[in-house]
Motif scaffolding. Structure first.
Motif, mmCIF file in Angstrom:
data_model
loop_
_atom_site.group_PDB
_atom_site.id
_atom_site.type_symbol
_atom_site.label_atom_id
_atom_site.label_comp_id
_atom_site.label_asym_id
_atom_site.label_seq_id
_atom_site.Cartn_x
_atom_site.Cartn_y
_atom_site.Cartn_z
ATOM 1 N N ARG A 222 4.927 4.541 -3.048
ATOM 2 C CA ARG A 222 3.641 4.134 -3.607
ATOM 3 C C ARG A 222 3.476 2.615 -3.591
ATOM 4 O O ARG A 222 4.457 1.868 -3.654
ATOM 5 C CB ARG A 222 3.494 4.665 -5.026
ATOM 6 C CG ARG A 222 3.366 6.184 -5.071
ATOM 7 C CD ARG A 222 3.076 6.666 -6.472
ATOM 8 N NE ARG A 222 4.120 6.264 -7.402
ATOM 9 C CZ ARG A 222 5.022 7.082 -7.906
ATOM 10 N NH1 ARG A 222 5.025 8.343 -7.584
ATOM 11 N NH2 ARG A 222 5.933 6.635 -8.740
ATOM 12 N N LYS A 223 2.237 2.198 -3.547
ATOM 13 C CA LYS A 223 1.895 0.779 -3.601
ATOM 14 C C LYS A 223 2.563 0.139 -4.818
ATOM 15 O O LYS A 223 2.530 0.686 -5.915
ATOM 16 C CB LYS A 223 0.372 0.622 -3.695
ATOM 17 C CG LYS A 223 -0.075 -0.818 -3.785
ATOM 18 C CD LYS A 223 -1.581 -0.917 -3.866
ATOM 19 C CE LYS A 223 -1.999 -2.381 -3.983
ATOM 20 N NZ LYS A 223 -3.463 -2.519 -4.021
ATOM 21 N N GLY A 224 3.200 -0.999 -4.597
ATOM 22 C CA GLY A 224 3.863 -1.729 -5.673
ATOM 23 C C GLY A 224 5.316 -1.368 -5.885
ATOM 24 O O GLY A 224 6.039 -2.079 -6.572
ATOM 25 N N ARG B 78 0.872 -1.183 0.000
ATOM 26 C CA ARG B 78 0.000 0.000 0.000
ATOM 27 C C ARG B 78 0.901 1.222 0.000
ATOM 28 O O ARG B 78 2.108 1.093 0.199
ATOM 29 C CB ARG B 78 -0.918 -0.003 1.213
ATOM 30 C CG ARG B 78 -0.145 0.033 2.533
ATOM 31 C CD ARG B 78 -1.035 -0.084 3.733
ATOM 32 N NE ARG B 78 -1.487 -1.463 3.826
ATOM 33 C CZ ARG B 78 -1.897 -2.052 4.907
ATOM 34 N NH1 ARG B 78 -1.965 -1.380 6.020
ATOM 35 N NH2 ARG B 78 -2.263 -3.307 4.919
ATOM 36 N N THR B 79 0.339 2.399 -0.188
ATOM 37 C CA THR B 79 1.136 3.622 -0.134
ATOM 38 C C THR B 79 1.608 3.826 1.300
ATOM 39 O O THR B 79 0.820 3.727 2.252
ATOM 40 C CB THR B 79 0.320 4.831 -0.619
ATOM 41 O OG1 THR B 79 -0.015 4.602 -1.993
ATOM 42 C CG2 THR B 79 1.111 6.114 -0.503
ATOM 43 N N LEU B 80 2.903 4.073 1.465
ATOM 44 C CA LEU B 80 3.512 4.274 2.778
ATOM 45 C C LEU B 80 3.868 5.747 2.931
ATOM 46 O O LEU B 80 4.580 6.309 2.095
ATOM 47 C CB LEU B 80 4.772 3.403 2.915
ATOM 48 C CG LEU B 80 4.581 1.900 2.654
ATOM 49 C CD1 LEU B 80 5.926 1.183 2.667
ATOM 50 C CD2 LEU B 80 3.626 1.293 3.681
ATOM 51 N N ARG C 232 17.376 2.927 -9.016
ATOM 52 C CA ARG C 232 16.779 4.264 -9.048
ATOM 53 C C ARG C 232 17.822 5.287 -8.620
ATOM 54 O O ARG C 232 18.897 4.917 -8.163
ATOM 55 C CB ARG C 232 15.506 4.332 -8.191
ATOM 56 C CG ARG C 232 15.698 3.949 -6.750
ATOM 57 C CD ARG C 232 14.424 4.000 -5.924
ATOM 58 N NE ARG C 232 14.000 5.360 -5.723
ATOM 59 C CZ ARG C 232 12.753 5.764 -5.665
ATOM 60 N NH1 ARG C 232 11.780 4.895 -5.780
ATOM 61 N NH2 ARG C 232 12.462 7.019 -5.494
ATOM 62 N N GLU C 233 17.487 6.549 -8.724
ATOM 63 C CA GLU C 233 18.447 7.612 -8.435
ATOM 64 C C GLU C 233 18.781 7.736 -6.947
ATOM 65 O O GLU C 233 19.911 8.029 -6.574
ATOM 66 C CB GLU C 233 17.903 8.948 -8.958
ATOM 67 C CG GLU C 233 18.945 10.040 -8.992
ATOM 68 C CD GLU C 233 18.417 11.293 -9.669
ATOM 69 O OE1 GLU C 233 18.554 12.374 -9.071
ATOM 70 O OE2 GLU C 233 17.873 11.173 -10.784
ATOM 71 N N ARG C 234 17.792 7.549 -6.097
ATOM 72 C CA ARG C 234 17.981 7.706 -4.645
ATOM 73 C C ARG C 234 17.228 6.613 -3.896
ATOM 74 O O ARG C 234 16.248 6.068 -4.408
ATOM 75 C CB ARG C 234 17.447 9.056 -4.178
ATOM 76 C CG ARG C 234 18.128 10.233 -4.801
ATOM 77 C CD ARG C 234 17.781 11.509 -4.038
ATOM 78 N NE ARG C 234 18.370 12.696 -4.623
ATOM 79 C CZ ARG C 234 19.645 13.014 -4.590
ATOM 80 N NH1 ARG C 234 20.500 12.212 -4.040
ATOM 81 N NH2 ARG C 234 20.094 14.129 -5.142
ATOM 82 N N PRO C 235 17.641 6.319 -2.675
ATOM 83 C CA PRO C 235 16.876 5.358 -1.869
ATOM 84 C C PRO C 235 15.519 5.968 -1.481
ATOM 85 O O PRO C 235 15.382 7.186 -1.412
ATOM 86 C CB PRO C 235 17.753 5.138 -0.640
ATOM 87 C CG PRO C 235 18.698 6.286 -0.592
ATOM 88 C CD PRO C 235 18.824 6.814 -1.972
ATOM 89 N N ASN C 236 14.533 5.114 -1.251
ATOM 90 C CA ASN C 236 13.228 5.603 -0.802
ATOM 91 C C ASN C 236 12.921 5.198 0.644
ATOM 92 O O ASN C 236 11.907 5.602 1.205
ATOM 93 C CB ASN C 236 12.103 5.169 -1.745
ATOM 94 C CG ASN C 236 12.001 3.671 -1.914
ATOM 95 O OD1 ASN C 236 12.692 2.906 -1.246
ATOM 96 N ND2 ASN C 236 11.147 3.247 -2.839
ATOM 97 N N VAL C 237 13.792 4.381 1.230
ATOM 98 C CA VAL C 237 13.689 4.031 2.647
ATOM 99 C C VAL C 237 15.079 4.130 3.271
ATOM 100 O O VAL C 237 16.082 4.197 2.560
ATOM 101 C CB VAL C 237 13.094 2.614 2.885
ATOM 102 C CG1 VAL C 237 11.654 2.534 2.415
ATOM 103 C CG2 VAL C 237 13.934 1.529 2.234
ATOM 104 N N GLU C 238 15.117 4.138 4.590
ATOM 105 C CA GLU C 238 16.400 4.235 5.296
ATOM 106 C C GLU C 238 16.351 3.427 6.585
ATOM 107 O O GLU C 238 15.279 3.157 7.130
ATOM 108 C CB GLU C 238 16.713 5.698 5.596
ATOM 109 C CG GLU C 238 15.624 6.396 6.358
ATOM 110 C CD GLU C 238 15.736 7.912 6.349
ATOM 111 O OE1 GLU C 238 15.361 8.516 7.367
ATOM 112 O OE2 GLU C 238 16.177 8.488 5.326
#
Length: 190
Positions: free
Chosen positions: A171-173, A79-81, A137-143
């Motif tokens: 986003r979801k997925g 789901r969207t986080l 991808r260009e940057r991480p989306n989690v840390e």
């Protein structure tokens, strides 16, 4: 007829040969040192189980040929986080720096001052499937970040390494991707 022990649910696509954890395990060295002040400050001997499997993520095989982890698995949002939200804890074996396996790709520092780390190479939870962002991808989306279980501001819960969403929602997925750090990759150069 005697009741049988109910096995703990495991996430979809969990490897059958890998033990699934709902709370961290302690190495033999940490088990023998429960009164050490630094160990006591991390509250390692009061494991708090997590809600498992996590409803926020799903383990999926990576099939895109250009993905650096093609043929392995990754962690994807179900789901969207929301930005800056907690996703899940990174579970494995809590151990001392002296017990570190130099060949493990799943070892993360829990507390540098006490020399305690978490290794999910031989057992863990969904967190062990978070891949590095490089080449995807260009940057991480989690840390990775610090967390205390059941913390109400007093730092009383068990110390954990957690995965948090970065500054923008996931986003979801979408695959959850973190930075392993330059040191990780420098250590693996031929």
């Amino acid at each position: 007829m005697a009741p049988t022990a109910k096995s703990k649910p495991k996430p979809t696509n969990w490897p059958s040969t890998l033990p699934y954890l709902t709370a961290p395990l302690l190495s033999p060295v940490l088990t023998r040192r429960p009164t050490s002040p630094t160990i006591a400050s991390l509250n390692l001997h009061t494991p708090t189980p997590t809600s498992s499997p996590s409803a926020l993520v799903r383990i999926k095989p990576i099939t895109t040929p250009s993905h650096p982890a093609c043929g392995q698995s990754g962690l994807f949002a179900t789901r969207t986080l929301a930005a800056r939200s907690w996703v899940l804890d990174y579970l494995g074996v809590y151990h001392t720096a002296g017990e570190s396996d130099p060949n493990s790709d799943y070892d993360i520092s829990l507390d540098r001052e006490s020399g305690v780390a978490v290794d999910a190479a031989g057992c863990g939870n969904e967190g062990r499937f978070v891949n590095d962002y490089r080449g995807v991808r260009e940057r991480p989306n989690v840390e990775f970040g610090d967390r205390r279980t059941g913390d109400k501001g007093e730092g009383e819960g068990q110390a954990r390494v957690a995965i948090y969403v970065g500054s923008k929602e996931v986003r979801k997925g979408e695959e959850l991707l973190v930075s392993y750090g330059k040191g990780f990759w420098e250590g693996r150069r031929g």
